[in-house]
Design a protein around this motif. Structure first.
Motif, short mmCIF file in Angstrom:
data_model
loop_
_atom_site.label_atom_id
_atom_site.label_comp_id
_atom_site.label_asym_id
_atom_site.label_seq_id
_atom_site.Cartn_x
_atom_site.Cartn_y
_atom_site.Cartn_z
N TYR A 1 -1.79 -7.84 -8.83
CA TYR A 1 -1.82 -9.13 -8.17
C TYR A 1 -2.53 -9.03 -6.83
CZ TYR A 1 -0.33 -13.19 -5.52
OH TYR A 1 -0.32 -14.32 -4.73
N ALA B 1 5.77 -5.60 -4.33
CA ALA B 1 5.29 -6.92 -3.92
C ALA B 1 5.44 -7.12 -2.41
CB ALA B 1 6.06 -8.00 -4.67
N ASP C 1 2.27 -6.77 -0.12
CA ASP C 1 1.17 -7.72 -0.22
C ASP C 1 0.75 -8.29 1.13
OD1 ASP C 1 -0.30 -9.29 -2.50
OD2 ASP C 1 0.26 -10.80 -1.02
N GLU D 1 -6.28 -9.01 -7.28
CA GLU D 1 -6.76 -10.36 -7.58
C GLU D 1 -6.80 -11.23 -6.32
OE1 GLU D 1 -5.67 -14.11 -10.53
OE2 GLU D 1 -4.09 -12.82 -9.77
N ARG D 2 -5.73 -11.16 -5.55
CA ARG D 2 -5.67 -12.00 -4.35
C ARG D 2 -6.79 -11.66 -3.37
NH1 ARG D 2 -0.52 -12.78 -0.16
NH2 ARG D 2 -1.63 -14.15 1.30
N SER E 1 2.31 -4.31 -11.79
CA SER E 1 1.98 -5.72 -11.57
C SER E 1 1.71 -6.08 -10.11
CB SER E 1 3.08 -6.62 -12.13
OG SER E 1 3.16 -6.48 -13.54
N PRO E 2 2.50 -5.61 -9.14
CA PRO E 2 2.20 -5.98 -7.75
C PRO E 2 0.82 -5.53 -7.28
CG PRO E 2 4.44 -5.17 -7.93
CD PRO E 2 3.78 -4.88 -9.24
N LEU F 1 -7.49 -9.73 -15.54
CA LEU F 1 -7.65 -11.07 -14.96
C LEU F 1 -9.14 -11.40 -14.93
CD1 LEU F 1 -5.32 -10.13 -12.01
CD2 LEU F 1 -4.67 -11.74 -13.81
#
Length: 293
Positions: free
Chosen positions: A120, A90, A93, A123-124, A116-117, A146
């Motif tokens: 994410y 994470a 990011d 998606e971001r 997961s990171p 997602l």
């Protein structure tokens, strides 16, 4: 109305004599993980071989030396990673978001893994980044987790799924006939109400589609059914965008050139022995062939 395009094959802008490396676009590629350093390395070199001016590969620090050793021609950035599984953490990011704000095109997904990171981050960027973005491989698998993200791209998006990735994204199969594959690609493009998404549904007779038009590619051969071939395509698409083409012509030209490089490689090496890195070697001849037409 969805019509097979009758337009001529798109062409790249001519190169002026006073051009410099910034004239041909800045590309950021994000991907790689422990055991998957080759994927993003192939994408990076394909981006350069296809004419982009400046290429940066952002990858987990555990594989950054390997990615950097693949070629001295692109820059690399080491991202924070998970020390156990070698995927992005994470903490990477904000670094990636900052890097993305300084380039013309972003490509994400090859070798990035499904932690997961990373999901994410995909998606971001998909929903916040205004510049053109190419999404492939595990970037597509992140969007499959997602699905509402497909409806909210912040800018032009080119998605390059193979049939398995398409099935995960759309919860249905694409079929095998040209007609069913065209219908499937258009359906995915139509998930974007703003009409900014182009879908490249890979396979024999790769389909390129947006919400208004489609084309079925005629280049390529079964020898290209080998690991890494799609990673090379990701880089070609990114380079077409970096040099000023909009999403539809960029995708269509990239798919044609990718297949043509595969055909030239197969003519010399045979289909059985063809590997993805061979496509890099034959990209120059493919572009030269286009210029001579």
């Amino acid at each position: 109305m969805h019509d097979r395009t009758s337009q001529a094959l798109p062409t790249l802008p001519s190169r002026e004599h006073d051009s410099h490396k910034g004239s041909f676009g800045r590309v950021l590629l994000v991907g790689g993980s422990r055991g998957m350093a080759g994927s993003i390395s192939l994408s990076g070199m394909a981006t350069l071989r296809s004419g982009a001016g400046l290429v940066t590969v952002a990858t987990p620090r555990c594989v950054q030396p390997t990615v950097a050793s693949f070629s001295p021609n692109y820059m690399t950035v080491a991202l924070w990673d998970d020390e156990i599984d070698g995927t992005l953490s994470a903490r990477a990011d904000e670094v990636v978001v900052e890097l993305a704000s300084k380039v013309d095109v972003v490509a994400i997904g090859p070798g990035i893994g499904r932690a997961s990171p990373a999901m994410y981050l995909v998606e971001r960027l998909y929903q916040q980044l205004p510049c053109p973005m190419v999404v492939d491989a595990d970037g597509l698998n992140a969007l499959a987790e997602l699905p509402k993200a497909l409806n909210r791209p912040a800018g032009p998006r080119i998605l390059t799924p193979h049939p398995g990735e398409y099935a995960r994204l759309m919860q249905t199969t694409a079929g095998t006939s040209d007609a069913s594959r065209v219908k499937a690609a258009v359906a995915m493009a139509e998930r974007d109400p703003a009409g900014q998404t182009v879908v490249v549904l890979k396979g024999a007779g790769t389909v390129v589609a947006d919400s208004q038009q489609y084309a079925v590619n005629a280049t390529g051969n079964p020898g290209m059914a080998t690991g890494g071939s799609g990673d090379v395509l990701t880089g070609i698409v990114a380079a077409m965008l970096a040099q000023g083409l909009e999403a539809w012509p960029a995708a269509r030209l990239a798919v044609h050139v990718h297949g043509l490089a595969g055909d030239l490689a197969a003519d010399k090496l045979g289909q059985v022995s063809l590997v993805a890195s061979d496509l890099l070697d034959y990209l120059p001849a493919a572009f030269q062939s286009l210029a001579s037409e």
